[in-house]
Design a protein around this motif. Sequence first.
Motif, PDB file in Angstrom:
ATOM      1  N   LYS A 268       8.278 -33.323 -18.382  1.00  0.00           N
ATOM      2  CA  LYS A 268       7.370 -32.360 -17.744  1.00  0.00           C
ATOM      3  C   LYS A 268       7.979 -31.884 -16.414  1.00  0.00           C
ATOM      4  N   ILE A 269       8.464 -32.846 -15.635  1.00  0.00           N
ATOM      5  CA  ILE A 269       9.033 -32.493 -14.328  1.00  0.00           C
ATOM      6  C   ILE A 269      10.270 -31.602 -14.514  1.00  0.00           C
ATOM      7  N   ALA A 270      11.082 -31.957 -15.502  1.00  0.00           N
ATOM      8  CA  ALA A 270      12.289 -31.157 -15.744  1.00  0.00           C
ATOM      9  C   ALA A 270      11.920 -29.727 -16.131  1.00  0.00           C
ATOM     10  N   GLU A 271      10.846 -29.632 -16.925  1.00  0.00           N
ATOM     11  CA  GLU A 271      10.410 -28.310 -17.377  1.00  0.00           C
ATOM     12  C   GLU A 271       9.926 -27.455 -16.183  1.00  0.00           C
ATOM     13  N   ILE A 272       9.078 -28.057 -15.338  1.00  0.00           N
ATOM     14  CA  ILE A 272       8.564 -27.278 -14.196  1.00  0.00           C
ATOM     15  C   ILE A 272       9.691 -27.020 -13.186  1.00  0.00           C
ATOM     16  N   SER A 273      10.639 -27.971 -13.088  1.00  0.00           N
ATOM     17  CA  SER A 273      11.786 -27.746 -12.187  1.00  0.00           C
ATOM     18  C   SER A 273      12.563 -26.515 -12.635  1.00  0.00           C
ATOM     19  N   ASN A 274      12.648 -26.366 -13.942  1.00  0.00           N
ATOM     20  CA  ASN A 274      13.334 -25.196 -14.480  1.00  0.00           C
ATOM     21  C   ASN A 274      12.595 -23.916 -14.070  1.00  0.00           C
ATOM     22  N   ASP A 275      11.245 -23.950 -14.176  1.00  0.00           N
ATOM     23  CA  ASP A 275      10.443 -22.796 -13.740  1.00  0.00           C
ATOM     24  C   ASP A 275      10.668 -22.530 -12.244  1.00  0.00           C
ATOM     25  N   LEU A 276      10.689 -23.615 -11.484  1.00  0.00           N
ATOM     26  CA  LEU A 276      10.881 -23.489 -10.037  1.00  0.00           C
ATOM     27  C   LEU A 276      12.223 -22.803  -9.750  1.00  0.00           C
ATOM     28  N   TYR A 277      13.218 -23.252 -10.494  1.00  0.00           N
ATOM     29  CA  TYR A 277      14.567 -22.695 -10.351  1.00  0.00           C
ATOM     30  C   TYR A 277      14.552 -21.187 -10.634  1.00  0.00           C
ATOM     31  N   GLU A 278      13.885 -20.835 -11.721  1.00  0.00           N
ATOM     32  CA  GLU A 278      13.868 -19.420 -12.104  1.00  0.00           C
ATOM     33  C   GLU A 278      13.034 -18.562 -11.166  1.00  0.00           C
ATOM     34  N   GLU A 279      11.874 -19.088 -10.773  1.00  0.00           N
ATOM     35  CA  GLU A 279      11.013 -18.314  -9.861  1.00  0.00           C
ATOM     36  C   GLU A 279      11.707 -18.115  -8.513  1.00  0.00           C
ATOM     37  N   THR A 280      12.483 -19.114  -8.094  1.00  0.00           N
ATOM     38  CA  THR A 280      13.203 -18.995  -6.824  1.00  0.00           C
ATOM     39  C   THR A 280      14.250 -17.880  -6.934  1.00  0.00           C
ATOM     40  N   ALA A 281      14.908 -17.830  -8.095  1.00  0.00           N
ATOM     41  CA  ALA A 281      15.908 -16.773  -8.294  1.00  0.00           C
ATOM     42  C   ALA A 281      15.241 -15.395  -8.273  1.00  0.00           C
ATOM     43  N   LYS A 282      14.048 -15.311  -8.879  1.00  0.00           N
ATOM     44  CA  LYS A 282      13.324 -14.025  -8.893  1.00  0.00           C
ATOM     45  C   LYS A 282      12.922 -13.629  -7.479  1.00  0.00           C
ATOM     46  N   LEU A 283      12.492 -14.618  -6.714  1.00  0.00           N
ATOM     47  CA  LEU A 283      12.110 -14.330  -5.322  1.00  0.00           C
ATOM     48  C   LEU A 283      13.319 -13.806  -4.556  1.00  0.00           C
ATOM     49  N   GLU A 284      14.457 -14.428  -4.810  1.00  0.00           N
ATOM     50  CA  GLU A 284      15.662 -14.008  -4.090  1.00  0.00           C
ATOM     51  C   GLU A 284      15.999 -12.545  -4.419  1.00  0.00           C
TER      52      GLU A 284
ATOM     53  N   SER B 291       3.450 -22.092  -6.593  1.00  0.00           N
ATOM     54  CA  SER B 291       2.596 -22.727  -7.601  1.00  0.00           C
ATOM     55  C   SER B 291       3.398 -23.756  -8.415  1.00  0.00           C
ATOM     56  N   LYS B 292       4.667 -23.474  -8.657  1.00  0.00           N
ATOM     57  CA  LYS B 292       5.502 -24.446  -9.384  1.00  0.00           C
ATOM     58  C   LYS B 292       5.697 -25.700  -8.532  1.00  0.00           C
ATOM     59  N   SER B 293       5.992 -25.469  -7.262  1.00  0.00           N
ATOM     60  CA  SER B 293       6.229 -26.605  -6.374  1.00  0.00           C
ATOM     61  C   SER B 293       4.976 -27.466  -6.232  1.00  0.00           C
ATOM     62  N   ASP B 294       3.823 -26.799  -6.070  1.00  0.00           N
ATOM     63  CA  ASP B 294       2.587 -27.566  -5.894  1.00  0.00           C
ATOM     64  C   ASP B 294       2.266 -28.390  -7.137  1.00  0.00           C
ATOM     65  N   ALA B 295       2.615 -27.834  -8.311  1.00  0.00           N
ATOM     66  CA  ALA B 295       2.401 -28.602  -9.547  1.00  0.00           C
ATOM     67  C   ALA B 295       3.323 -29.825  -9.553  1.00  0.00           C
ATOM     68  N   LEU B 296       4.558 -29.629  -9.103  1.00  0.00           N
ATOM     69  CA  LEU B 296       5.514 -30.752  -9.058  1.00  0.00           C
ATOM     70  C   LEU B 296       5.056 -31.826  -8.078  1.00  0.00           C
ATOM     71  N   GLU B 297       4.515 -31.379  -6.954  1.00  0.00           N
ATOM     72  CA  GLU B 297       4.076 -32.348  -5.938  1.00  0.00           C
ATOM     73  C   GLU B 297       3.054 -33.327  -6.512  1.00  0.00           C
ATOM     74  N   LYS B 298       2.244 -32.828  -7.442  1.00  0.00           N
ATOM     75  CA  LYS B 298       1.214 -33.677  -8.058  1.00  0.00           C
ATOM     76  C   LYS B 298       1.815 -34.650  -9.087  1.00  0.00           C
ATOM     77  N   LEU B 299       3.079 -34.420  -9.479  1.00  0.00           N
ATOM     78  CA  LEU B 299       3.668 -35.236 -10.550  1.00  0.00           C
ATOM     79  C   LEU B 299       4.680 -36.265 -10.065  1.00  0.00           C
ATOM     80  N   VAL B 300       5.233 -36.053  -8.890  1.00  0.00           N
ATOM     81  CA  VAL B 300       6.260 -37.013  -8.439  1.00  0.00           C
ATOM     82  C   VAL B 300       5.646 -38.013  -7.457  1.00  0.00           C
TER      83      VAL B 300
END
Length: 721
Positions: free
Chosen positions: A647-663, A695-704
């Motif tokens: 689950k964490i790996a999956e959301i980390s992937n989203d985080l990675y992609e959303e960060t690229a989109k933000l950039e 939103s991706k980061s906040d979801a991760l914060e709840k999981l780690v």
Amino acid sequence: MSCCSEKGCCGRIDFVETPVAEIYGSNCFSNAVMRELLPKNIYKEIVAVQNGEKELTLEVAEVVAATMRDWAIAKGASHYTHLFQPLTGLTAEKHDSFIAPTGDGKVIMEFSGKELIKGEPDASSFPSGGLRATFEARGYTAWDVTSPAFLKTDPTGTTLCIPTAFISYYGQALDEKVPLLKSIDALSKQAVRILKALGNTTTKRVYTTVGPEQEYFLVSKEYFDKRSDLLLTGRTVFGALPAKGQEMEDHYFGAIKEKVAAFMRELNYELWKVGIPAKTQHNEVAPNQFEIAPIYANSTAAVDSNQFVMETLKNVARRHGLECLLHEKPFAGVNGNGKHNNWSMATDDGINLFDPGENPESNARFLLFAAAVVEAVDRYALLLRSSVATSANDHRLGANEAPPAIVSIFFGGPLTEILDNIAEGKAAGKSAMGEQIKIGVTSLPALPKDVSDRNRTSPFAFTGNKFEFRMVGSSQSIAAPNTYLNVVVAQVLSEFADKLESHSKGGGASKVNETIQAIIKESYSKHRKVVFNGNGYTDEWVREAERRGLPNIKNAVDALTVLARSETVSLFENHKVLTKEELESRYHIYLEKYSKQINIEAGVVIEMARRQIFPAVSAYAAELARDASALAAIHAVSAPQEKRAKKIAEISNDLYEETAKLETALGEAQDIEEAFAQAKAYFEKVRPAMDSVRSKSDALEKLVSKEAWPFPGFEELLFKL
Ligand code: ADP
Ligand code: MG
């Protein structure tokens, strides 16, 4: 915790040894001090200058400067500074020492009249919106005699601070103070015309009074220092809400914790020393949120004082191992910080023009001035909205704890009824015993003194003898909101005065009363749509306001466009407050500031996501994966570890992609040249992209695990001090 050596610091304030009355104003070069220290004729001159009756001469300035210098040096000052408020919204200062070498290796302490009246800070790097090219960078500061000089002290020394206005070589306003001073003059001129028409022969000048209630958060410095978002932007750009938020309402007006009380005691001490009448303090709605309100003052002094209050909040907090957050929305999900700008008008002979009177004459005056405010707020709602338009305040206005972005006025039932009745030409209700409402005669009921149903949701509320503009952001200077308010009311008063002067000519008191009645009737019928006494936080109100045709501008970028309109230009030019050029430059500066703010925040989001959150969560996922294999090796249940790691790996992937989109969105916004289009891109493209990363980061914060999270969370920030 480190402690400064100054007496009175860190909970050691002994008000028996040094009574408050002795401390109060001891570092303020107030009128009381000037009356005592200056020759009588010089003091009189200064008061005349303060009242706008005379210009300050160099001769007078020389005497004041010498007295001010001796007073400051006797109290330990080595430097002086002209304080000014460039359009960054902050206070700027450049320090000069009093020393003048005598040529024999010694110095004397000097401070001339010229140095008092005029400074030349250069300061070419401040925004001027094109008003000065850097090759013609000269900017001057000019002493503002309406706001007292004071001594700023810190644990190691003392500086004489002189409040000033900041103008360009060609006399254009480069700051927040010049237009404020001009707006007070404009309002005074029109208000005096009205008072004259009403038969007042004594009032020479009308002042605006302001009392700002300042909200803030305190967080532990230890946690603050570990979060680059707080350090660089003043707000958290990441953070999941803990199990407890503000829902218990156990903080609001709760007992003040000892640590906070010690901070507040020292804060009051610092403010009292410079003559700022800090009066009220309490816990606010959100955890670790507080408020301080001084007693009101004339608006220039109130503006300067509020800047000093904000600075002192930060300085004193640090001495107590705390950080003070003034940002409009430091934490998503709990209340933000606002600043209630209490505003009123008073005459030089002590009449509050918004005091509902006890006799028919003052009733008439009150209703006329109140009607002018209603009309001004309705006609210039967009301008008032623009005075609070910042990227930080966008998080607050229209969210359900702050006033909506729709500008409306609360008057309370009884007063609204009276105004409604006048508008409809109806009887005044029970108390008027069925008679027609007539202004200026005894048939008008005594106006209610206290508006009992105090409405906390209104952006602009009448609260007994003043109006409370509640949309103002906590970190912004209150100069612009007050300037705009003064100008729009001046405009309506000037139109009322035109009517009063022409219609009631030679007609005596009854003709004047008839005209007042007619003015209020006409104005209020047309503008009462802006009066709303209900709950401003509801969706119903949003729909109702739309039906009434009230604008609802939810973002700062669109709100600022009103500054470029021709009606706005003529309004400000009519009252000689700002020129077209000055307004244009301000419009650009505010847009640029908006873009810069979000640019920084987006940069911080990317940095924290890439360099703190991503590495932490992938390490944690890998650790879980290792745990899973270790457990599997001994044939133990390993599914939870495996599932969680996936689950964490999956959301980390989203985080990675959303960060690229933000950039990408950020890069595109940065490339836009035109200021409005750029700000719009930051609002429409960059901000939503930031939210997606969050939103991706906040979801991760709840999981780690808590230990694995790379910086302190909301629980530490909001509940520990
Ligand atoms: P609230 O109930 O909204 O917390 P307070 O009664 O604490 O309000 O007062 C808020 C502020 O209004 C204070 O700073 C107070 O000095 C100020 N105030 C009171 N009268 C006036 C006035 N005539 N003009 C401007 N500000 C005023
Ligand atoms: Mg208030």
